[in-house]
Design a protein around this motif. Structure first.
Motif, PDB file in Angstrom:
ATOM      1  N   UNK A   1     -61.120  86.861 -50.127  1.00 38.12           N
ATOM      2  CA  UNK A   1     -62.205  87.370 -48.978  1.00 38.12           C
ATOM      3  C   UNK A   1     -61.117  87.978 -47.933  1.00 38.12           C
ATOM      4  N   UNK A   2     -60.245  87.275 -47.475  1.00 36.51           N
ATOM      5  CA  UNK A   2     -59.496  87.620 -46.334  1.00 36.51           C
ATOM      6  C   UNK A   2     -58.714  88.832 -46.695  1.00 36.51           C
ATOM      7  N   UNK A   3     -58.087  88.887 -48.130  1.00 41.86           N
ATOM      8  CA  UNK A   3     -57.374  90.029 -48.462  1.00 41.86           C
ATOM      9  C   UNK A   3     -58.294  91.309 -48.790  1.00 41.86           C
ATOM     10  N   UNK A   4     -59.338  91.288 -48.916  1.00 43.03           N
ATOM     11  CA  UNK A   4     -60.241  92.302 -49.153  1.00 43.03           C
ATOM     12  C   UNK A   4     -60.469  92.912 -47.756  1.00 43.03           C
ATOM     13  N   UNK A   5     -60.454  92.108 -46.722  1.00 41.94           N
ATOM     14  CA  UNK A   5     -60.585  92.764 -45.441  1.00 41.94           C
ATOM     15  C   UNK A   5     -59.381  93.340 -44.926  1.00 41.94           C
ATOM     16  N   UNK A   6     -58.244  93.085 -45.560  1.00 36.50           N
ATOM     17  CA  UNK A   6     -57.152  93.597 -44.882  1.00 36.50           C
ATOM     18  C   UNK A   6     -56.807  94.943 -45.575  1.00 36.50           C
ATOM     19  N   UNK A   7     -56.068  95.955 -44.656  1.00 39.27           N
ATOM     20  CA  UNK A   7     -55.639  97.261 -45.401  1.00 39.27           C
ATOM     21  C   UNK A   7     -54.380  97.197 -46.265  1.00 39.27           C
ATOM     22  N   UNK A   8     -54.483  96.653 -47.308  1.00 40.49           N
ATOM     23  CA  UNK A   8     -53.240  96.493 -48.200  1.00 40.49           C
ATOM     24  C   UNK A   8     -53.006  97.633 -49.136  1.00 40.49           C
ATOM     25  N   UNK A   9     -51.601  98.168 -49.149  1.00 37.95           N
ATOM     26  CA  UNK A   9     -51.334  99.355 -49.572  1.00 37.95           C
ATOM     27  C   UNK A   9     -50.162  98.997 -50.640  1.00 37.95           C
ATOM     28  N   UNK A  10     -50.088  99.949 -51.678  1.00 36.54           N
ATOM     29  CA  UNK A  10     -49.042  99.900 -52.562  1.00 36.54           C
ATOM     30  C   UNK A  10     -47.791 100.751 -52.125  1.00 36.54           C
ATOM     31  N   UNK A  11     -46.804 100.087 -51.613  1.00 39.50           N
ATOM     32  CA  UNK A  11     -45.850 100.691 -50.798  1.00 39.50           C
ATOM     33  C   UNK A  11     -44.543 101.016 -51.992  1.00 39.50           C
ATOM     34  N   UNK A  12     -44.554 100.213 -53.158  1.00 38.11           N
ATOM     35  CA  UNK A  12     -43.414 100.474 -54.172  1.00 38.11           C
ATOM     36  C   UNK A  12     -42.025 100.286 -53.588  1.00 38.11           C
ATOM     37  N   UNK A  13     -41.890  98.987 -53.125  1.00 39.12           N
ATOM     38  CA  UNK A  13     -40.694  98.276 -52.458  1.00 39.12           C
ATOM     39  C   UNK A  13     -39.755  97.948 -53.463  1.00 39.12           C
ATOM     40  N   UNK A  14     -39.923  97.818 -54.878  1.00 40.40           N
ATOM     41  CA  UNK A  14     -38.997  97.763 -55.737  1.00 40.40           C
ATOM     42  C   UNK A  14     -38.202  98.979 -56.311  1.00 40.40           C
ATOM     43  N   UNK A  15     -38.936 100.037 -56.121  1.00 43.52           N
ATOM     44  CA  UNK A  15     -38.075 101.298 -56.386  1.00 43.52           C
ATOM     45  C   UNK A  15     -37.102 101.561 -55.208  1.00 43.52           C
TER      46      UNK A  15
END
Length: 373
Positions: free
Chosen positions: A276-290
């Motif tokens: 629930x907490x995570x769904x309320x956050x603005x989480x993006x895919x930043x592709x830090x691995x690359x």
């Protein structure tokens, strides 16, 4: 698109209630080649999906390490499964169709299915299909699923992320599919661990050891890696795979599932709260691995980024089925890299302390066509 002759293959040691494999059974065909021969072919223009590595059979002490790791971290793995499953069910509900990417995604998909069944008393359909880097997803398998579940909402599932190559491949494949057939597919990839920051649906972003990453087919239903070789796979066929029945005595696939699923009762509320907490956050895919991969590539003079595999899961794969050159290690004392140190010692691979990376470790594949890594 899909031809009526295709149907789920009767392969693997999982119950059909847990997973249906949309793969062509290639068990009677010899596709294995030595690690060095495969690597040479891959690095001189061949494709990794055209053949199979010989399945590594680990020694007794390595198997013991797998069991110790499994029992030590079963609660953590179960919680990560629960968090991912709660997000999926909240976003897509009862019409969800779980589609795991063979083969690392298969046990994760089964566990997500088991969790949702326990938590919500809903049995979601679950299929395992092939996606291959640079060649895309199995469109015949997607067509089969859409035919069986016209109102279904596909959720792709994998085990973990590295630098994000499969996440990007999935996005491109979904765009191609929509361009060809006018059908939109959600390219969000749900994973147990996302150390590469490649998706918004994940159990954790910690780079930790998922016990199923330690082994090959013996923890994945005795199903091989997927194969796309035009000699054996026609344009209307599913991608292929082999069923290693000869390894039945070593199979721990269902035991692994049962041990993790046995922890679900104790993590339901905690998983729900985190989701629930995570769904309320603005989480993006930043592709830090690359970003990390490009830094390593420049520092070590590596010709191809495909030779750099960051994260515990990907480093394990390098040691199990490729020709490793070096292992970069942020923290040799971490309990999550014990098996990597064991494999590196067995294979005579140099381990270099490398603190300037957010992954625990990174595997680098050796160049076998020249002197450069």
């Amino acid at each position: 698109m899909f031809q009526a002759k295709n149907k789920p293959a009767e392969i693997g040691t999982y119950s059909p209630d847990d997973c249906l494999f949309l793969l062509k059974d290639l068990s009677k065909i010899k596709l294995e080649d030595s690690t060095v021969n495969r690597e040479l072919k891959i690095q001189t223009g061949g494709h990794y999906s055209e053949s199979l590595p010989i399945e590594y059979q680990p020694p007794k002490d390595y198997i013991e390490l797998f069991w110790n790791t499994l029992h030590e971290y079963k609660h953590k793995v179960a919680l990560c499964i629960g968090v991912a499953a709660e997000q999926i069910f909240s976003l897509k509900g009862k019409n969800t169709v779980l589609v795991s990417l063979a083969r690392a995604g298969t046990p994760v998909g089964i566990l997500i299915k088991r969790y949702i069944q326990k938590r919500y008393n809903v049995s979601l359909p679950h299929y395992s299909i092939s996606i291959i880097r640079d060649r895309g997803i199995d469109e015949n398998a997607i067509a089969y699923i859409l035919g069986e579940h016209p109102e279904g909402r596909i959720q792709f599932v994998d085990g973990w992320t590295g630098k994000g190559a499969i996440s990007l491949e999935l996005t491109q494949a979904c765009r191609r599919y929509e361009g060809k057939f006018g059908i939109h597919l959600d390219d969000t990839l749900a994973v147990l661990a996302d150390p590469g920051h490649c998706t918004s649906v994940f159990g954790t972003r910690e780079d930790f050891l998922i016990p199923s990453a330690c082994l090959n087919s013996t923890v994945s239903g005795l199903v091989s890696r997927t194969v796309l070789n035009n000699t054996y796979i026609g344009k209307n066929d599913f991608h292929g795979a082999k069923f290693y029945k000869e390894l039945m005595d070593a199979d721990v696939s269902n035991t692994f599932i049962d041990i993790i699923a046995g922890e679900f009762a104790g993590i339901l509320e905690q998983a729900s709260g985190i989701a629930v907490q995570r769904l309320n956050e603005n989480i993006t895919a930043e592709f830090l691995g690359m970003q990390a991969v490009q830094k390593i590539q420049a520092e070590f003079g590596i010709e191809n980024t495909h030779h750099i595999k960051p994260g515990v899961g990907e480093t394990t794969r390098v040691l199990l089925r490729r020709v490793p050159w070096k292992i970069l290690m942020r923290d040799k004392t971490s309990p999550f890299v014990k098996h990597i140190l064991m494999l590196a010692k067995e294979k005579g691979v140099e381990v270099i302390e490398y603190p300037d990376i957010h992954y625990l470790c990174c595997g680098i594949i050796k160049s076998v066509k020249g002197n450069k890594p």
